[in-house]
Write an enzyme that holds these catalytic residues in place. Structure first.
Site, short mmCIF file in Angstrom:
data_model
loop_
_atom_site.label_atom_id
_atom_site.label_comp_id
_atom_site.label_asym_id
_atom_site.label_seq_id
_atom_site.Cartn_x
_atom_site.Cartn_y
_atom_site.Cartn_z
N PHE A 1 -48.06 39.97 38.52
CA PHE A 1 -47.36 39.21 38.32
C PHE A 1 -47.08 39.64 37.34
O PHE A 1 -47.61 40.34 35.75
CB PHE A 1 -47.14 37.85 37.82
N GLN B 1 -34.64 30.78 30.93
CA GLN B 1 -34.80 32.20 32.07
C GLN B 1 -33.92 33.16 33.07
O GLN B 1 -33.77 31.71 33.61
CB GLN B 1 -36.23 31.71 32.91
N HIS C 1 -34.41 34.77 35.82
CA HIS C 1 -35.02 35.63 37.14
C HIS C 1 -34.25 37.26 37.37
O HIS C 1 -32.70 37.04 38.33
CB HIS C 1 -35.42 34.79 38.54
N LEU D 1 -34.22 32.18 45.66
CA LEU D 1 -34.79 33.12 44.63
C LEU D 1 -36.54 34.12 45.90
O LEU D 1 -36.03 33.66 46.80
CB LEU D 1 -36.45 32.21 43.84
N GLU E 1 -41.22 36.79 42.62
CA GLU E 1 -41.85 37.73 41.31
C GLU E 1 -42.96 38.44 42.11
O GLU E 1 -43.30 39.82 42.06
CB GLU E 1 -42.77 37.32 39.77
N ARG F 1 -39.94 38.98 32.04
CA ARG F 1 -38.96 38.03 33.17
C ARG F 1 -37.29 38.67 32.48
O ARG F 1 -36.27 39.11 32.77
CB ARG F 1 -38.85 37.28 33.58
N HIS G 1 -33.17 30.40 36.45
CA HIS G 1 -34.59 29.63 37.38
C HIS G 1 -35.32 28.70 36.37
O HIS G 1 -35.56 28.42 37.12
CB HIS G 1 -35.46 30.92 36.94
C1 LIG Z 1 -37.47 28.90 43.86
C2 LIG Z 1 -38.70 28.44 42.37
C3 LIG Z 1 -39.80 29.48 42.39
C4 LIG Z 1 -40.50 29.65 41.76
N1 LIG Z 1 -41.94 29.98 41.88
C5 LIG Z 1 -42.70 30.16 40.68
C6 LIG Z 1 -43.87 30.40 41.01
O1 LIG Z 1 -44.50 30.90 41.37
N2 LIG Z 1 -45.17 30.09 39.92
C7 LIG Z 1 -44.72 29.49 38.51
O2 LIG Z 1 -45.70 29.19 37.86
N3 LIG Z 1 -43.74 29.67 38.38
C8 LIG Z 1 -42.91 29.07 40.03
N4 LIG Z 1 -41.61 28.68 39.24
C9 LIG Z 1 -41.64 27.15 38.73
C10 LIG Z 1 -42.15 25.93 38.86
O3 LIG Z 1 -42.28 25.97 40.12
C11 LIG Z 1 -41.45 24.49 37.66
O4 LIG Z 1 -41.10 24.79 37.25
C12 LIG Z 1 -42.48 23.29 38.40
O5 LIG Z 1 -43.05 23.13 39.71
C13 LIG Z 1 -41.81 22.29 38.07
O6 LIG Z 1 -42.55 21.41 37.79
P1 LIG Z 1 -41.99 19.33 37.83
O7 LIG Z 1 -43.42 18.65 37.88
O8 LIG Z 1 -42.09 20.26 36.52
O9 LIG Z 1 -41.25 18.84 38.27
P2 LIG Z 1 -40.63 19.93 39.70
O10 LIG Z 1 -41.95 19.77 41.03
O11 LIG Z 1 -39.10 19.51 39.60
O12 LIG Z 1 -40.46 17.59 40.48
C14 LIG Z 1 -39.43 17.09 39.22
C15 LIG Z 1 -39.53 15.47 39.90
O13 LIG Z 1 -38.47 14.50 38.94
C16 LIG Z 1 -37.91 13.25 39.73
N5 LIG Z 1 -36.17 13.12 39.09
C17 LIG Z 1 -35.15 13.51 38.74
N6 LIG Z 1 -35.06 13.09 37.74
C18 LIG Z 1 -35.15 12.06 38.45
C19 LIG Z 1 -34.91 11.26 37.35
N7 LIG Z 1 -33.60 10.59 36.90
N8 LIG Z 1 -35.14 9.59 37.77
C20 LIG Z 1 -36.80 9.61 39.07
N9 LIG Z 1 -37.18 10.76 39.83
C21 LIG Z 1 -36.33 11.99 38.91
C22 LIG Z 1 -37.70 14.04 40.98
O14 LIG Z 1 -37.70 13.51 41.64
C23 LIG Z 1 -38.48 15.55 41.32
O15 LIG Z 1 -39.78 14.34 41.90
C24 LIG Z 1 -40.04 28.44 39.89
C25 LIG Z 1 -39.30 27.91 40.28
C26 LIG Z 1 -37.92 27.55 41.43
C27 LIG Z 1 -36.24 26.82 41.12
#
Ligand SMILES: Cc1cc2nc3c(=O)[nH]c(=O)nc-3n(C[C@H](O)[C@H](O)[C@H](O)COP(=O)(O)OP(=O)(O)OC[C@H]3O[C@@H](n4cnc5c(N)ncnc54)[C@H](O)[C@@H]3O)c2cc1C
Length: 564
Positions: free
Chosen positions: A113, A227, A229, A239, A242, A273, A337
């Site tokens: 990566f 960021q 991407h 997306l 990477e 990136r 991203h």
């Molecule tokens: C397409 C894509 C591919 C990616 N690939 C990678 C990768 O390969 N490797 C890597 O390291 N990172 C990657 N990332 C980044 C990574 O996936 C995310 O940063 C990470 O998964 C975010 O996890 P989280 O637990 O912070 O939030 P999320 O998984 O976004 O969860 C947010 C939660 O909050 C809840 N929520 C939001 N607002 C409210 C509200 N007002 N009330 C109640 N609930 C709410 C939602 O329901 C959800 O359950 C990628 C991101 C994207 C967009």
């Protein structure tokens, strides 16, 4: 009133991993989530999760790559925690049953990566987030944790002493508004991708937790670091991982020239990136793109490798761009991203508001600084889900009783809903206002930033707020009223757009993902510090302050020119 020791808002990887710590600590923990946990945006993560599990690698080397990748503004204490914990948490996920891809020898497969000195990204084909999410969900179902599903929080509530005492939630299924009281609130609500019109993020990524926490008194850190991407699909912004470059994919311009040699002679497509996105944008601006895109070429990998390692990417390219990567290059462009900024916390996830904590993309711990390395975000969610979950569980175990919950908070939310529902059927659609703001953000607070055009965007925020008072809803129902949800989310997105823009105008240097045409160099003497965005109720706007980076005095981490 519904009450729990700990309320976790968000059921993505960070929220679920934190809940597991609560279960282990035997506290009463509940999760509130606006979408089904398995639809949390973590499920979209494709490429993988970083961990130095190979004996030839080391967590110290991972930490060095991360400090450098952050452009020397990541907090070194938190970075070391993340990288040291990484092998433990990844192997624990493996033991819980995550189906990682394997090497011939049976050990977890790892791929290259960007910005890393070792191939340390563990993966499961191109659906790593999904398999991690399912694994944690199984654990939580087994533990019987209370989940308020399809309930969206509209307010983070504090008492007179500015102590977080719970949330006000809206049940999307019934239209009920109800308070949930807790000894602590942990915000794991993910990123704010919808601030930008072209984004790899889902429509649910509206940064609610960040904006509501700022309104509750927390500071948001480093919001100007956004960021882009390098490989979002040209048309939809969806997306292309990477991992596609990690498997050997190359970038070419419209003339068929591989151009990364000019910009990052050593790491080429696997530079970090920010570097690759700027290179692509330069090619496009100088006329060597086509229809606003350049191309990701996978043809030389051969059909078998593409089908085995990147099956989902192939399907996306066929369905959304009409090209089969086995035969043709995929048109891609830099696309919003990830948010390096978020709720400012200490190294354990505690914000400046007593009882309010944060982890995952919603937080700014800060392990990513000015630029996140690919594979470090999934890691951030799992490590700080664990670390913060453990710390906050210990905190609530010491809190003897629940504090009083001000009933006025519920009334305030009910009044807001009644006001939106009661507006005349004419006016502005929330989606039109969002599109206007998000388009400006894309055009002018993007990969390259100019002071004049940024100021023009900032000058529009009072107008956006005025226009918000004129939005109207078509749907007045109480069941799955998406119109209402989008209207509530819009206020959050406007707050966050203002934080990003103000921070970007104030920061007169270029660092990581923040690239100023008028200040092209990093300025450590003046700007090696974190931006804090605070909500000022009297002014009705965001005000900025600053705090130092948490450094450890390690010689290797001293700022140098960042070359790849
Ligand atoms: C397409 C894509 C591919 C990616 N690939 C990678 C990768 O390969 N490797 C890597 O390291 N990172 C990657 N990332 C980044 C990574 O996936 C995310 O940063 C990470 O998964 C975010 O996890 P989280 O637990 O912070 O939030 P999320 O998984 O976004 O969860 C947010 C939660 O909050 C809840 N929520 C939001 N607002 C409210 C509200 N007002 N009330 C109640 N609930 C709410 C939602 O329901 C959800 O359950 C990628 C991101 C994207 C967009």
């Amino acid at each position: 009133m519904k009450s729990h020791d700990l309320i976790i808002v968000g059921a993505g990887l960070s929220g679920m991993r934190a809940a597991l710590e609560g279960v282990r600590a035997k506290i009463d923990v509940a999760i509130v989530t606006k979408i089904h946990p398995l639809r949390s945006h973590s499920c979209a993560a494709q490429g993988g999760i970083n961990a130095a599990i190979d004996p030839r690698d080391s967590w110290e080397s991972h930490a060095f790559d991360t400090v450098k990748g952050s452009d020397y503004i990541g907090d070194e204490d938190a970075i070391r925690i993340m990288c040291e914990e990484a092998p433990k948490v990844v192997l624990e996920m493996d033991r819980m049953g995550t189906p990682f891809s394997r090497q011939e020898t049976g050990t977890i497969a790892q791929r290259a990566f960007g910005g890393a000195n070792f191939d340390r990204t563990c993966y499961s084909a191109d659906r790593t987030g999904q398999v991690l999410l399912h694994t944690l969900w199984e654990q939580l179902v087994k533990s019987g944790v209370k989940v308020y599903e399809e309930c969206q929080i509209f307010k983070v509530v504090t008492d007179k002493e500015k102590h977080a005492v719970g949330v006000v939630a809206y049940d999307i299924k019934t239209g009920d508004v109800f308070p949930i009281r807790g000894k602590a609130v942990l915000i794991c609500t993910g990123g704010y991708g919808r601030v930008y019109v072209s984004s790899t993020n889902a429509t649910s990524c509206t940064g609610d937790g960040m904006a509501l926490s700022m309104r509750a008194g927390a500071a948001l850190g480093d919001m100007e670091f956004v960021q882009f991407h390098p490989t979002g699909l040209r048309t939809s912004g969806i997306l292309v991982t990477e991992g596609a470059r990690g498997e050997g994919g190359i970038l070419i311009n419209a003339n068929g020239e591989r151009f990364m040699g000019k910009y990052a002679p050593s790491k080429l497509e696997l530079a970090s990136r920010d570097v690759v996105s700027r290179a692509e944008q330069t090619e496009i601006l100088e006329g060597r793109g086509r229809d606003g895109a350049i191309f990701l070429d996978l043809r030389h990998l051969g059909a078998q490798k593409i089908l085995e390692r990147l099956p989902q990417i192939r399907e996306l390219a066929i369905d959304l761009e009409g090209v089969d990567p086995i035969n043709d290059p995929i048109p891609v462009r830099p696309t919003l991203h990830y948010s390096m900024g978020g709720i400012r916390t200490d190294k354990y996830g505690e914000s400046k508001v007593k009882g309010l904590w944060s982890a995952g993309e919603a937080a700014c711990v800060s392990v990513h600084g000015a630029n996140r390395l690919g594979g470090n975000s999934l890691l951030d969610t799992i490590v700080f889900g664990k670390v913060t979950g453990k710390q906050v569980s210990e905190y609530v175990a010491k809190e003897k009783s629940l504090r009083d919950f001000p009933e006025s908070a519920v009334k305030e939310v009910k009044d807001t809903i009644a006001d939106l529902m009661g507006r005349p059927d004419k006016g502005l659609r929330p989606s039109d206002l969002l599109k206007r703001m998000a388009t400006e953000m894309n055009l002018y607070i993007g990969v390259f930033r100019e002071p004049k055009t940024m100021q023009k965007v900032l000058d529009q925020f009072p107008g956006f707020r005025e226009d918000y008072k004129r939005i109207h809803l078509d749907d007045k129902s109480t069941t799955f009223n998406v119109d209402l949800l989008r209207a509530i989310e819009l206020r959050n997105l406007i707050d966050l757009g203002e934080c990003i823009t103000r921070g970007a105008i104030a920061r007169e240097e270029s660092r990581g993902a923040h690239s100023r045409v008028d200040f092209p160099k990093r300025d450590d003497a003046k700007w090696r510090k974190h931006t804090l965005a605070n909500w000022n109720e009297d002014k009705g706007e965001v005000v900025l302050s600053y705090e130092p980076v948490r450094t450890l005095g390690i010689k290797e981490y001293e700022p140098k020119e960042r070359v790849y």
